[in-house]
Design a protein around this motif. Structure first.
Motif, PDB file in Angstrom:
ATOM      1  N   THR A  27       4.419  37.915  -2.383  1.00  0.00           N
ATOM      2  CA  THR A  27       5.726  37.314  -2.654  1.00  0.00           C
ATOM      3  C   THR A  27       6.128  36.350  -1.536  1.00  0.00           C
ATOM      4  OG1 THR A  27       6.465  39.156  -4.014  1.00  0.00           O
ATOM      5  CG2 THR A  27       8.182  37.829  -2.981  1.00  0.00           C
ATOM      6  N   TYR A  28       5.829  36.712  -0.291  1.00  0.00           N
ATOM      7  CA  TYR A  28       6.120  35.833   0.843  1.00  0.00           C
ATOM      8  C   TYR A  28       5.469  34.468   0.616  1.00  0.00           C
ATOM      9  CZ  TYR A  28       5.910  34.272   5.793  1.00  0.00           C
ATOM     10  OH  TYR A  28       6.001  33.580   6.975  1.00  0.00           O
ATOM     11  N   ARG A  29       4.202  34.438   0.233  1.00  0.00           N
ATOM     12  CA  ARG A  29       3.520  33.154   0.019  1.00  0.00           C
ATOM     13  C   ARG A  29       4.091  32.420  -1.199  1.00  0.00           C
ATOM     14  NH1 ARG A  29      -0.725  36.604   1.353  1.00  0.00           N
ATOM     15  NH2 ARG A  29      -1.375  36.877  -0.828  1.00  0.00           N
ATOM     16  N   ARG A  30       4.351  33.163  -2.264  1.00  0.00           N
ATOM     17  CA  ARG A  30       4.801  32.529  -3.497  1.00  0.00           C
ATOM     18  C   ARG A  30       6.217  31.952  -3.376  1.00  0.00           C
ATOM     19  NH1 ARG A  30       5.599  34.277  -8.089  1.00  0.00           N
ATOM     20  NH2 ARG A  30       5.071  32.250  -8.928  1.00  0.00           N
ATOM     21  N   ASN A  31       7.019  32.480  -2.436  1.00  0.00           N
ATOM     22  CA  ASN A  31       8.370  31.935  -2.258  1.00  0.00           C
ATOM     23  C   ASN A  31       8.325  30.436  -2.005  1.00  0.00           C
ATOM     24  OD1 ASN A  31       9.896  34.240  -2.676  1.00  0.00           O
ATOM     25  ND2 ASN A  31      10.038  34.769  -0.509  1.00  0.00           N
ATOM     26  N   GLY A  74      12.814  37.495   1.667  1.00  0.00           N
ATOM     27  CA  GLY A  74      11.690  36.817   2.309  1.00  0.00           C
ATOM     28  C   GLY A  74      10.353  37.476   2.046  1.00  0.00           C
ATOM     29  N   GLY A  75      10.257  38.207   0.933  1.00  0.00           N
ATOM     30  CA  GLY A  75       9.018  38.906   0.625  1.00  0.00           C
ATOM     31  C   GLY A  75       8.811  40.165   1.438  1.00  0.00           C
ATOM     32  N   ARG A  76       9.856  40.638   2.114  1.00  0.00           N
ATOM     33  CA  ARG A  76       9.721  41.750   3.048  1.00  0.00           C
ATOM     34  C   ARG A  76      10.016  43.118   2.430  1.00  0.00           C
ATOM     35  NH1 ARG A  76       9.844  39.823   8.342  1.00  0.00           N
ATOM     36  NH2 ARG A  76      11.157  41.447   9.250  1.00  0.00           N
ATOM     37  N   GLY A 135       5.792  38.502   9.270  1.00  0.00           N
ATOM     38  CA  GLY A 135       5.196  39.410   8.305  1.00  0.00           C
ATOM     39  C   GLY A 135       6.074  39.699   7.104  1.00  0.00           C
ATOM     40  N   ALA A 136       5.462  40.339   6.115  1.00  0.00           N
ATOM     41  CA  ALA A 136       6.169  40.710   4.888  1.00  0.00           C
ATOM     42  C   ALA A 136       5.539  41.984   4.353  1.00  0.00           C
ATOM     43  CB  ALA A 136       6.100  39.567   3.877  1.00  0.00           C
ATOM     44  N   ALA A 137       5.916  42.373   3.144  1.00  0.00           N
ATOM     45  CA  ALA A 137       5.507  43.666   2.601  1.00  0.00           C
ATOM     46  C   ALA A 137       4.130  43.603   1.946  1.00  0.00           C
ATOM     47  CB  ALA A 137       6.542  44.148   1.579  1.00  0.00           C
ATOM     48  N   THR A 174      15.746  51.065   1.009  1.00  0.00           N
ATOM     49  CA  THR A 174      14.660  51.681   1.751  1.00  0.00           C
ATOM     50  C   THR A 174      13.825  50.553   2.353  1.00  0.00           C
ATOM     51  OG1 THR A 174      12.876  53.321   1.665  1.00  0.00           O
ATOM     52  CG2 THR A 174      13.036  51.790  -0.204  1.00  0.00           C
ATOM     53  N   GLY A 175      13.119  50.846   3.413  1.00  0.00           N
ATOM     54  CA  GLY A 175      12.377  49.796   4.102  1.00  0.00           C
ATOM     55  C   GLY A 175      11.133  49.367   3.339  1.00  0.00           C
ATOM     56  N   GLY A 176      10.800  48.088   3.428  1.00  0.00           N
ATOM     57  CA  GLY A 176       9.568  47.592   2.820  1.00  0.00           C
ATOM     58  C   GLY A 176       8.347  48.058   3.606  1.00  0.00           C
ATOM     59  N   ASN A 177       7.193  48.010   2.979  1.00  0.00           N
ATOM     60  CA  ASN A 177       5.939  48.436   3.606  1.00  0.00           C
ATOM     61  C   ASN A 177       5.345  47.280   4.402  1.00  0.00           C
ATOM     62  OD1 ASN A 177       3.623  49.956   4.240  1.00  0.00           O
ATOM     63  ND2 ASN A 177       2.527  49.079   2.493  1.00  0.00           N
ATOM     64  N   ARG A 178       5.788  47.135   5.646  1.00  0.00           N
ATOM     65  CA  ARG A 178       5.367  46.014   6.484  1.00  0.00           C
ATOM     66  C   ARG A 178       4.203  46.457   7.363  1.00  0.00           C
ATOM     67  NH1 ARG A 178      11.657  44.282   7.721  1.00  0.00           N
ATOM     68  NH2 ARG A 178      12.275  44.394   5.524  1.00  0.00           N
ATOM     69  N   GLU A 179       3.011  46.209   6.867  1.00  0.00           N
ATOM     70  CA  GLU A 179       1.820  46.772   7.495  1.00  0.00           C
ATOM     71  C   GLU A 179       1.494  46.131   8.831  1.00  0.00           C
ATOM     72  OE1 GLU A 179      -1.128  46.602   4.408  1.00  0.00           O
ATOM     73  OE2 GLU A 179      -0.146  48.195   3.243  1.00  0.00           O
ATOM     74  N   ARG A 180       1.920  44.891   9.032  1.00  0.00           N
ATOM     75  CA  ARG A 180       1.688  44.274  10.352  1.00  0.00           C
ATOM     76  C   ARG A 180       2.408  45.083  11.437  1.00  0.00           C
ATOM     77  NH1 ARG A 180       2.006  37.708  10.383  1.00  0.00           N
ATOM     78  NH2 ARG A 180       2.026  37.352   8.128  1.00  0.00           N
ATOM     79  N   ASP A 181       3.634  45.538  11.150  1.00  0.00           N
ATOM     80  CA  ASP A 181       4.392  46.329  12.128  1.00  0.00           C
ATOM     81  C   ASP A 181       3.719  47.678  12.364  1.00  0.00           C
ATOM     82  OD1 ASP A 181       6.153  44.239  12.129  1.00  0.00           O
ATOM     83  OD2 ASP A 181       7.689  45.242  10.938  1.00  0.00           O
TER      84      ASP A 181
END
Length: 381
Positions: A37-41, A279-281, A30-32, A163-170
């Protein structure tokens, strides 16, 4: 799916998904926010074409590089990542041994699940210590002193995670450390009993770099809470400059993206930077490291070692980054999925695949050494 059937990143990802409970797979995968951004990397590499040269006499290929004062047998390294013993009981031990076998660099994280001293014994070769800057300045000094005593070669301060990224899967599964899962998360764990048996029959999960400072036993410390409550959002250039002086050796900033920040890193005495969006996270919508690479190398490439990570899935991606001037390229999920799938054997197979791909691509590009790669090899669409 079996390890011998894994020939690329997608194969390893699929095998890891078959083995891991959903919440843990999604923590890696997962990512934020919307994960743009994760896909575009990875997509960013596809916007550039390689232009090969022929008849250059490339029977022998030397893919070694020197970065942060350390010689690597191949131009990729295993970026330090957190919580590796959750993915496979061998965790950082597997990554250290595999990196050592292939003559490349790896690192232990502040949130590592094996002590940096033990990892140092497994792999006496090139190593970095990935460091988060905590509000507790005493903890910061103690962790640096510990890394120096362990013989770590280079300090790597992550600066994009105040600060932590908004990782909605988690959020959907309630993923945290220790596990405090919601019903959806628990159901997914129940579907992977082999992982649970493996987890329960090996040593107790811990974070050796933080054990004396973080109470993980109460069940209140989620990953995002660690970032929100323990890390210092007031971190400044002056703090980093002081750390560089105290460390007195190879010091790298991970998470630099702008040219101005790259110049500042060189000004305060850093010897390396890693262009990275984590990593887009962290910040979704961030530019990719590969897209920023050329102008950053032009600005500071003669003053410090410029590396990059994010989205690397193929040897040709590595060649594109090296052609733009990167000294080395970091791998993250590229080795974490193999670790989850098969432990040390998985990481070794992934690194071997990458080594073969880079060697083959260099021959096809007409380059027998890394320094023969240049922007003349690239065409941007």
């Amino acid at each position: 799916m079996r390890l011998k059937d894994c020939h690329n990143f997608r194969d390893f990802r699929r095998m890891a998904q078959q083995r891991l409970p959903g919440p843990i797979f999604n923590y890696i995968d997962g990512a934020a926010d919307d994960e743009v951004t994760y896909r575009r990397n990875t997509e960013a590499f596809e916007a550039v074409d390689l232009v090969p040269n022929i008849l250059r006499g490339v029977g022998e290929v030397d893919m070694s590089v020197t970065v942060l004062g350390q010689k690597l047998a191949m131009p990729v390294y295993c970026s330090p990542t957190a919580l590796q013993r959750l993915f496979h009981h061998q965790g950082e031990r597997a990554v250290a041994a595999a990196a050592h076998k292939y003559g490349t660099m790896f690192g232990v994280s502040s949130l590592g699940t094996v002590s940096l001293e033990e990892a140092r014994k497994i792999a006496p070769g090139p190593q970095v210590y990935q460091f988060y800057f905590h509000k507790d300045r005493g903890l910061n000094r103690e962790m640096m002193a510990r890394a120096k005593a362990a013989g770590v070669d280079a300090m790597l301060l992550t600066v994009d995670s105040i600060t932590g990224g908004n990782r909605e899967r988690d959020k959907r599964t309630g993923f945290s450390i220790p596990f405090r899962l919601n019903l959806a998360g628990l159901t997914q764990f129940a579907m992977r009993p082999a992982w649970g048996l493996n987890y329960l029959t090996h040593e107790k999960f811990s974070l050796p770099q933080l054990d004396s400072h973080v109470d993980m036993g109460g069940g209140t410390m989620s990953i995002s809470k660690y970032f929100t409550e323990m890390l210092d959002p007031n971190l400044t250039w002056a703090d980093v400059e002081q750390m560089v002086g105290e460390w007195g050796g190879q010091f790298c900033l991970k998470g630099v993206m702008s040219v101005a920040d790259a110049r500042k890193a060189a000004d305060i005495g850093c010897t390396g930077i890693v262009l990275s969006n984590h990593g887009g996270r962290q910040l979704d919508g961030s530019r990719t490291a590969f897209e920023q690479l050329g102008e950053v190398v032009d600005a500071v490439g003669d003053r410090l070692d410029v590396m990059m990570d994010g989205g690397v899935q193929r040897g040709t991606h590595v060649l594109k980054a090296l052609s733009l001037g990167a000294k080395a390229v970091g791998l993250g999920r590229y080795y974490l999925f193999p670790l989850a799938a098969a432990g040390q054997a998985g990481v070794e197979r992934a690194l071997n695949n990458m080594r073969i791909e880079i060697e083959r691509a260099m021959k096809l590009m007409g380059a027998s050494r890394i320094d023969e790669l240049s922007r003349d090899n690239l065409k941007f669409r």
